[in-house]
Write a protein that holds these residues in place. Sequence first.
Motif, PDB file in Angstrom:
ATOM      1  N   VAL A  22       0.831  -1.207   0.000  1.00 45.70           N
ATOM      2  CA  VAL A  22       0.000   0.000   0.000  1.00 45.70           C
ATOM      3  C   VAL A  22       0.865   1.256   0.000  1.00 45.70           C
ATOM      4  N   ASP A  23       2.009   1.219   0.686  1.00 43.35           N
ATOM      5  CA  ASP A  23       2.921   2.364   0.708  1.00 43.35           C
ATOM      6  C   ASP A  23       3.527   2.604  -0.680  1.00 43.35           C
ATOM      7  N   ARG A  24       3.887   1.511  -1.348  1.00 43.38           N
ATOM      8  CA  ARG A  24       4.461   1.637  -2.687  1.00 43.38           C
ATOM      9  C   ARG A  24       3.412   2.121  -3.684  1.00 43.38           C
ATOM     10  N   ASN A  25       2.201   1.585  -3.561  1.00 44.92           N
ATOM     11  CA  ASN A  25       1.118   2.020  -4.452  1.00 44.92           C
ATOM     12  C   ASN A  25       0.839   3.514  -4.281  1.00 44.92           C
ATOM     13  N   THR A  26       0.875   3.971  -3.047  1.00 44.27           N
ATOM     14  CA  THR A  26       0.658   5.399  -2.768  1.00 44.27           C
ATOM     15  C   THR A  26       1.788   6.232  -3.367  1.00 44.27           C
ATOM     16  N   LYS A  27       3.012   5.798  -3.169  1.00 43.40           N
ATOM     17  CA  LYS A  27       4.173   6.543  -3.691  1.00 43.40           C
ATOM     18  C   LYS A  27       4.185   6.560  -5.214  1.00 43.40           C
ATOM     19  N   TYR A  28       3.867   5.421  -5.837  1.00 47.20           N
ATOM     20  CA  TYR A  28       3.902   5.335  -7.301  1.00 47.20           C
ATOM     21  C   TYR A  28       2.629   5.886  -7.950  1.00 47.20           C
ATOM     22  N   LYS A  29       1.619   6.149  -7.113  1.00 46.76           N
ATOM     23  CA  LYS A  29       0.341   6.708  -7.570  1.00 46.76           C
ATOM     24  C   LYS A  29      -0.448   5.778  -8.493  1.00 46.76           C
ATOM     25  N   HIS A  30      -0.298   4.477  -8.287  1.00 47.92           N
ATOM     26  CA  HIS A  30      -1.129   3.503  -8.994  1.00 47.92           C
ATOM     27  C   HIS A  30      -1.094   2.163  -8.260  1.00 47.92           C
ATOM     28  N   ALA A  31      -2.116   1.377  -8.503  1.00 42.66           N
ATOM     29  CA  ALA A  31      -2.192   0.043  -7.912  1.00 42.66           C
ATOM     30  C   ALA A  31      -1.201  -0.882  -8.620  1.00 42.66           C
ATOM     31  N   SER A  32      -0.869  -1.969  -7.973  1.00 42.24           N
ATOM     32  CA  SER A  32      -0.011  -2.986  -8.590  1.00 42.24           C
ATOM     33  C   SER A  32      -0.806  -4.287  -8.685  1.00 42.24           C
ATOM     34  N   PHE A  33      -0.612  -4.982  -9.794  1.00 47.00           N
ATOM     35  CA  PHE A  33      -1.370  -6.202 -10.043  1.00 47.00           C
ATOM     36  C   PHE A  33      -0.714  -6.959 -11.182  1.00 47.00           C
ATOM     37  N   VAL A  34      -1.266  -8.137 -11.497  1.00 52.57           N
ATOM     38  CA  VAL A  34      -0.758  -8.999 -12.560  1.00 52.57           C
ATOM     39  C   VAL A  34      -1.733  -8.979 -13.728  1.00 52.57           C
ATOM     40  N   VAL A  35      -1.201  -8.770 -14.922  1.00 55.50           N
ATOM     41  CA  VAL A  35      -1.978  -8.988 -16.138  1.00 55.50           C
ATOM     42  C   VAL A  35      -1.405 -10.265 -16.745  1.00 55.50           C
ATOM     43  N   TRP A  36      -2.193 -11.328 -16.707  1.00 48.26           N
ATOM     44  CA  TRP A  36      -1.727 -12.657 -17.103  1.00 48.26           C
ATOM     45  C   TRP A  36      -2.241 -12.987 -18.507  1.00 48.26           C
ATOM     46  N   PHE A  37      -1.322 -13.020 -19.484  1.00 49.44           N
ATOM     47  CA  PHE A  37      -1.671 -13.357 -20.857  1.00 49.44           C
ATOM     48  C   PHE A  37      -1.489 -14.858 -21.063  1.00 49.44           C
ATOM     49  N   THR A  38      -2.547 -15.537 -21.473  1.00 52.10           N
ATOM     50  CA  THR A  38      -2.471 -16.959 -21.743  1.00 52.10           C
ATOM     51  C   THR A  38      -2.986 -17.231 -23.150  1.00 52.10           C
ATOM     52  N   GLY A  39      -2.443 -18.251 -23.782  1.00 53.26           N
ATOM     53  CA  GLY A  39      -2.845 -18.611 -25.139  1.00 53.26           C
ATOM     54  C   GLY A  39      -1.775 -19.479 -25.771  1.00 53.26           C
ATOM     55  N   LEU A  40      -2.070 -19.988 -26.935  1.00 48.49           N
ATOM     56  CA  LEU A  40      -1.134 -20.871 -27.638  1.00 48.49           C
ATOM     57  C   LEU A  40       0.135 -20.130 -28.044  1.00 48.49           C
ATOM     58  N   SER A  41       1.181 -20.892 -28.298  1.00 50.76           N
ATOM     59  CA  SER A  41       2.402 -20.328 -28.851  1.00 50.76           C
ATOM     60  C   SER A  41       2.073 -19.701 -30.199  1.00 50.76           C
ATOM     61  N   GLY A  42       2.513 -18.469 -30.407  1.00 51.79           N
ATOM     62  CA  GLY A  42       2.236 -17.795 -31.663  1.00 51.79           C
ATOM     63  C   GLY A  42       0.922 -17.037 -31.687  1.00 51.79           C
ATOM     64  N   SER A  43       0.196 -17.047 -30.577  1.00 49.82           N
ATOM     65  CA  SER A  43      -1.095 -16.348 -30.540  1.00 49.82           C
ATOM     66  C   SER A  43      -0.931 -14.835 -30.444  1.00 49.82           C
ATOM     67  N   GLY A  44       0.209 -14.383 -29.951  1.00 51.28           N
ATOM     68  CA  GLY A  44       0.463 -12.948 -29.839  1.00 51.28           C
ATOM     69  C   GLY A  44       0.547 -12.429 -28.418  1.00 51.28           C
ATOM     70  N   LYS A  45       0.727 -13.315 -27.460  1.00 54.31           N
ATOM     71  CA  LYS A  45       0.786 -12.920 -26.045  1.00 54.31           C
ATOM     72  C   LYS A  45       1.906 -11.916 -25.784  1.00 54.31           C
TER      73      LYS A  45
END
Length: 196
Positions: free
Chosen positions: A16-39
């Motif tokens: 929460v301290d880092r999120n406040t300092k950086y002025k944004h939330a932190s999270f994971v964007v998880w890209f899944t798909g076949l090889s060559g799909s464009g992840k």
Amino acid sequence: MDNDNIIPHDHKIRKVDRNTKYKHASFVVWFTGLSGSGKSTLAGALENKLFDEGYHTYILDGDNVRRGLNKDLGFSATSRTENIRRIGEVCKLFVDAGIIVLSAFVSPIEVDRQKVRNLVGKDNFVEVFVDCPVEVCEQRDVKGLYKKARTGEVKEFTGISSPFEKPVAPDVIIKSDQQSIEESVLKVCEVLKSKI
């Protein structure tokens, strides 16, 4: 392994301290798909946009991680599960560090992806299914892996000789054979607005 003597240290600075300092939330964007799909291509384009807008980001990419952290793992079902488990732990660290982490991994097994979601927290996990027909991925064959899989040179290749379990309820579905990179980035960003 005896974990009785491992006692995590409780540090003063928290997510929460880092999120406040950086002025944004932190999270994971998880890209899944076949090889060559464009992840990886989509993850890179999204990172460019987020970085240009001042967000702290980092990409974890399947091939890059397998050349370092996970170079001791093969492609058996057990190794694939361990690969995703380790990535989940790394993602958890990045989220705690205040970073928006973009993870591009085939991650073919639904239960493995759910374990990562549970590990980092469902509110910290955005699943992007880069949905592309195997025939299109094979036509692209940017790494030459489909050709090797068809000749038996590469064993247990997802989409050919190993299964890919489509996400049950992804946060975003990108049809990479029908949408441009620009359209895809905007579609993901629409979902990220409420997170950031």
